[in-house]
Design a protein around this motif. Structure first.
Motif, PDB file in Angstrom:
ATOM      1  N   SER A  72       0.818  -1.217   0.000  1.00 35.00           N
ATOM      2  CA  SER A  72       0.000   0.000   0.000  1.00 35.00           C
ATOM      3  C   SER A  72       0.857   1.276   0.000  1.00 35.00           C
ATOM      4  CB  SER A  72      -0.920  -0.013   1.222  1.00 35.00           C
ATOM      5  OG  SER A  72      -0.151  -0.063   2.405  1.00 35.00           O
ATOM      6  N   PHE A  73       2.196   1.109   0.023  1.00 39.21           N
ATOM      7  CA  PHE A  73       3.075   2.282   0.035  1.00 39.21           C
ATOM      8  C   PHE A  73       3.591   2.554  -1.368  1.00 39.21           C
ATOM      9  CE2 PHE A  73       4.476   0.691   4.507  1.00 39.21           C
ATOM     10  CZ  PHE A  73       3.278   1.100   5.030  1.00 39.21           C
ATOM     11  N   LYS A  74       3.817   3.822  -1.655  1.00 36.83           N
ATOM     12  CA  LYS A  74       4.400   4.190  -2.951  1.00 36.83           C
ATOM     13  C   LYS A  74       5.922   4.203  -2.830  1.00 36.83           C
ATOM     14  CE  LYS A  74       1.089   7.555  -3.771  1.00 36.83           C
ATOM     15  NZ  LYS A  74       0.905   8.968  -3.923  1.00 36.83           N
ATOM     16  N   PRO A  75       6.617   3.653  -3.832  1.00 36.86           N
ATOM     17  CA  PRO A  75       8.080   3.710  -3.757  1.00 36.86           C
ATOM     18  C   PRO A  75       8.588   5.143  -3.884  1.00 36.86           C
ATOM     19  CG  PRO A  75       7.379   2.791  -5.862  1.00 36.86           C
ATOM     20  CD  PRO A  75       6.130   3.010  -5.058  1.00 36.86           C
ATOM     21  N   LEU A  76       9.656   5.439  -3.165  1.00 42.85           N
ATOM     22  CA  LEU A  76      10.232   6.776  -3.202  1.00 42.85           C
ATOM     23  C   LEU A  76      11.742   6.598  -3.337  1.00 42.85           C
ATOM     24  CD1 LEU A  76       9.633   9.907  -2.639  1.00 42.85           C
ATOM     25  CD2 LEU A  76      10.407   9.399  -0.342  1.00 42.85           C
ATOM     26  N   GLY A  77      12.205   6.485  -4.559  1.00 44.15           N
ATOM     27  CA  GLY A  77      13.641   6.333  -4.780  1.00 44.15           C
ATOM     28  C   GLY A  77      14.171   5.071  -4.117  1.00 44.15           C
ATOM     29  N   ARG A  78      15.436   5.032  -3.844  1.00 42.24           N
ATOM     30  CA  ARG A  78      16.055   3.905  -3.180  1.00 42.24           C
ATOM     31  C   ARG A  78      16.814   4.386  -1.964  1.00 42.24           C
ATOM     32  NH1 ARG A  78      19.700   1.224  -7.559  1.00 42.24           N
ATOM     33  NH2 ARG A  78      19.993  -0.378  -5.988  1.00 42.24           N
ATOM     34  N   SER A  79      16.988   3.501  -1.010  1.00 44.16           N
ATOM     35  CA  SER A  79      17.731   3.865   0.188  1.00 44.16           C
ATOM     36  C   SER A  79      19.104   3.201   0.150  1.00 44.16           C
ATOM     37  CB  SER A  79      16.991   3.392   1.441  1.00 44.16           C
ATOM     38  OG  SER A  79      15.751   4.032   1.503  1.00 44.16           O
ATOM     39  N   PHE A  80      20.090   3.883   0.627  1.00 40.98           N
ATOM     40  CA  PHE A  80      21.453   3.370   0.655  1.00 40.98           C
ATOM     41  C   PHE A  80      22.061   3.601   2.025  1.00 40.98           C
ATOM     42  CE2 PHE A  80      20.489   4.964  -3.570  1.00 40.98           C
ATOM     43  CZ  PHE A  80      20.780   3.863  -4.361  1.00 40.98           C
ATOM     44  N   ILE A  81      23.032   2.773   2.323  1.00 40.69           N
ATOM     45  CA  ILE A  81      23.872   3.057   3.499  1.00 40.69           C
ATOM     46  C   ILE A  81      25.222   3.493   2.954  1.00 40.69           C
ATOM     47  CG2 ILE A  81      25.012   2.078   5.519  1.00 40.69           C
ATOM     48  CD1 ILE A  81      22.634   0.167   5.776  1.00 40.69           C
TER      49      ILE A  81
END
Ligand SMILES: [Zn+2]
Length: 83
Positions: A72-81
């Motif tokens: 139910s969530f919209k993707p928002l870019g990608r996350s990185f460490i």
């Protein structure tokens, strides 16, 4: 500790609180979600106060993130460490 309630001054510094829409970063497991919510923000120290309803929403979203239940969530870019 006394629980702050809406309409009070900042519980940390006694500063003035204003109602704002803020972005809250939530983590659950390895997942992260950003949520826009209304919060009272201290003009002096930046402390944010959320309503009980909003805090419950945070908990629901964290649980979904932990369970990878993100349909139910919209993707928002990608996350990185980075480091
Ligand atoms: Zn404050």
């Amino acid at each position: 500790m006394k629980k702050p309630k809406f309409g009070d001054n900042c519980p940390i510094c006694g500063g003035e609180l204003v109602l704002k829409v803020v972005e809250k970063l939530l983590r659950g497991g390895k997942n992260t979600a950003v949520l826009r919510v209304r919060a009272e923000v201290c003009l002096h120290c930046g402390e944010r106060l959320y309503t009980d309803k909003t805090v419950r929403r945070f908990q629901q979203i964290r649980t979904k993130l932990e369970r990878q239940d993100t349909a139910s969530f919209k993707p928002l870019g990608r996350s990185f460490i980075a480091g």
